[in-house]
Structures are given as C-alpha cells and as structure tokens.
Design a protein around this motif. Structure first.
Motif, PDB file in Angstrom:
ATOM      1  N   ASP A   1       0.875  -1.169   0.000  1.00  0.00           N
ATOM      2  CA  ASP A   1       0.000   0.000   0.000  1.00  0.00           C
ATOM      3  C   ASP A   1       0.913   1.220   0.000  1.00  0.00           C
ATOM      4  N   PRO A   2       0.937   2.022  -1.077  1.00  0.00           N
ATOM      5  CA  PRO A   2       1.878   3.144  -1.147  1.00  0.00           C
ATOM      6  C   PRO A   2       1.701   4.168  -0.032  1.00  0.00           C
ATOM      7  N   ALA A   3       0.529   4.211   0.570  1.00  0.00           N
ATOM      8  CA  ALA A   3       0.300   5.149   1.679  1.00  0.00           C
ATOM      9  C   ALA A   3       0.861   4.612   3.001  1.00  0.00           C
ATOM     10  N   ARG A   4       1.346   3.355   2.984  1.00  0.00           N
ATOM     11  CA  ARG A   4       1.878   2.752   4.212  1.00  0.00           C
ATOM     12  C   ARG A   4       3.281   2.193   3.984  1.00  0.00           C
ATOM     13  N   LEU A   5       4.135   2.988   3.354  1.00  0.00           N
ATOM     14  CA  LEU A   5       5.523   2.615   3.122  1.00  0.00           C
ATOM     15  C   LEU A   5       6.395   3.354   4.128  1.00  0.00           C
ATOM     16  N   ALA A   6       7.226   2.590   4.834  1.00  0.00           N
ATOM     17  CA  ALA A   6       8.073   3.171   5.881  1.00  0.00           C
ATOM     18  C   ALA A   6       9.521   2.765   5.656  1.00  0.00           C
ATOM     19  N   VAL A   7      10.399   3.427   6.366  1.00  0.00           N
ATOM     20  CA  VAL A   7      11.805   3.067   6.392  1.00  0.00           C
ATOM     21  C   VAL A   7      12.195   2.923   7.861  1.00  0.00           C
ATOM     22  N   GLY A   8      12.987   1.900   8.169  1.00  0.00           N
ATOM     23  CA  GLY A   8      13.389   1.680   9.553  1.00  0.00           C
ATOM     24  C   GLY A   8      14.580   0.760   9.630  1.00  0.00           C
ATOM     25  N   GLY A   9      15.200   0.735  10.784  1.00  0.00           N
ATOM     26  CA  GLY A   9      16.351  -0.129  10.989  1.00  0.00           C
ATOM     27  C   GLY A   9      16.814  -0.063  12.423  1.00  0.00           C
ATOM     28  N   GLU A  10      17.893  -0.766  12.676  1.00  0.00           N
ATOM     29  CA  GLU A  10      18.446  -0.838  14.018  1.00  0.00           C
ATOM     30  C   GLU A  10      19.871  -0.289  14.026  1.00  0.00           C
TER      31      GLU A  10
END
Length: 177
Positions: A147-156
């Motif tokens: 869902d393009p409205a629910r694209l995130a970036v994350g990491g540790e």
C-alpha cells in the motif's frame, strides 16, 4: 581493556568473539559465523526472494531481499529495512531473522537493503543505496503488493541512523512520502 557489565550477562560474555574492528574482514567473517543459519521459524509461510535494484546514476545496483507473507489479502504495509552494523559490518543475511519476523508477525512486505559498507565505500555511498531502494519501492509498490500510503523506512543501530537520514532526504527531495 576491561568493561563493566551487568552480572546477569556473565554467562553470555564467553560466547562473544573478542575482536578488534581494525581487521574488518575478520570481524565480518566472525559475525557471519556467529549469526550462522537463520533460526527464526515463521508462524505463517513467507515468500523470500533476492533482487537487485538499479543503483543511482554512477552507482552499482543494490542487493535487496524481499520478505512477504505468502497468504496475503490485498496490499500490505511496506518497510525498507536497513540492517545494523556500525556502517562497517552487518548484511541482509545477518538480519534475516529480524526481517522474516517482521514480515510474518506484522504482516508487512519487508525490503532488506544490502547497502555498501565502509571503509571500502565511504559516506554517503550506503545512504545513497538506502534512499535508492526507498524510491524504487515507492515506484514499484503496486507490483510488490505494498500500500503506497503505508511505506516506511526503519532499521536498528546504524540502520536506524541511516533510516532517519533517508527520511530527511525524502522530505528534502520531495518524496517519496
């Protein structure tokens, strides 16, 4: 050099390799051995595939491992995951348990980024790779089942720092949202 640590960690200290980051190849090899084969067994089937995303102009292609719940109904949230490792170690392989868990238990499509590491590739090479994968994921969200409205970036750890920098780049460059 001696370190102070919590007494409850004593049983685990002997299992940690005693390495210096001065020998990067030795540290990378020890890390690969320490993490070995993935241990996490997902409670639901997860499709896993390796691709390469075209690099930014003048940069090499970026390896990406995609994890997606096999039995999905409609578009899912997407996460561009950036592994830890002090910008020098870490990989798609050493983070496989974490990324598989997110895909299986959160129900998200996870793109694990094999960004270029220092010292062979000085800053901003790794950051550029991560931003490239985010923009590629946004452009290919439909085919990825995201869902393009629910694209995130994350990491540790280092991945968290790179994630914050990628989010700021997206803001400053007008996207992706």
């Amino acid at each position: 050099m001696t370190y102070a640590y919590d007494p409850e960690l004593v049983p685990w200290i002997s299992s940690m390799p005693q390495l210096t980051i001065a020998d990067v190849e030795q540290v990378r090899a020890a890390e690969a051995e320490l993490f070995g084969e993935p241990q996490y067994v997902p409670p639901v089937p997860v499709d896993v595939r390796d691709i390469t995303v075209p690099g930014a102009e003048g940069s090499p292609d970026v390896p990406v491992r995609i994890f997606a719940p096999a039995d999905r109904d409609g578009d899912l949230p997407g996460l561009v995951y950036i592994h830890p490792g002090g910008f020098v170690i870490g990989s798609i392989d050493t983070s496989q348990d974490d990324t598989m868990l997110i895909a299986a238990e959160v129900g998200a499509v996870v793109l694990s980024v094999g960004y270029r590491l220092a010292p062979e590739h000085p800053f901003p090479a790794g950051l550029d790779d991560c931003y490239t994968v985010l923009t590629w994921a946004a452009a290919h969200a439909t085919e990825l089942g995201i869902d393009p409205a629910r694209l995130a970036v994350g990491g540790e750890s280092a991945g968290g720092g790179l994630s914050a920098a990628v989010a700021l780049m997206a803001r400053d460059r007008g996207g992706p949202e």
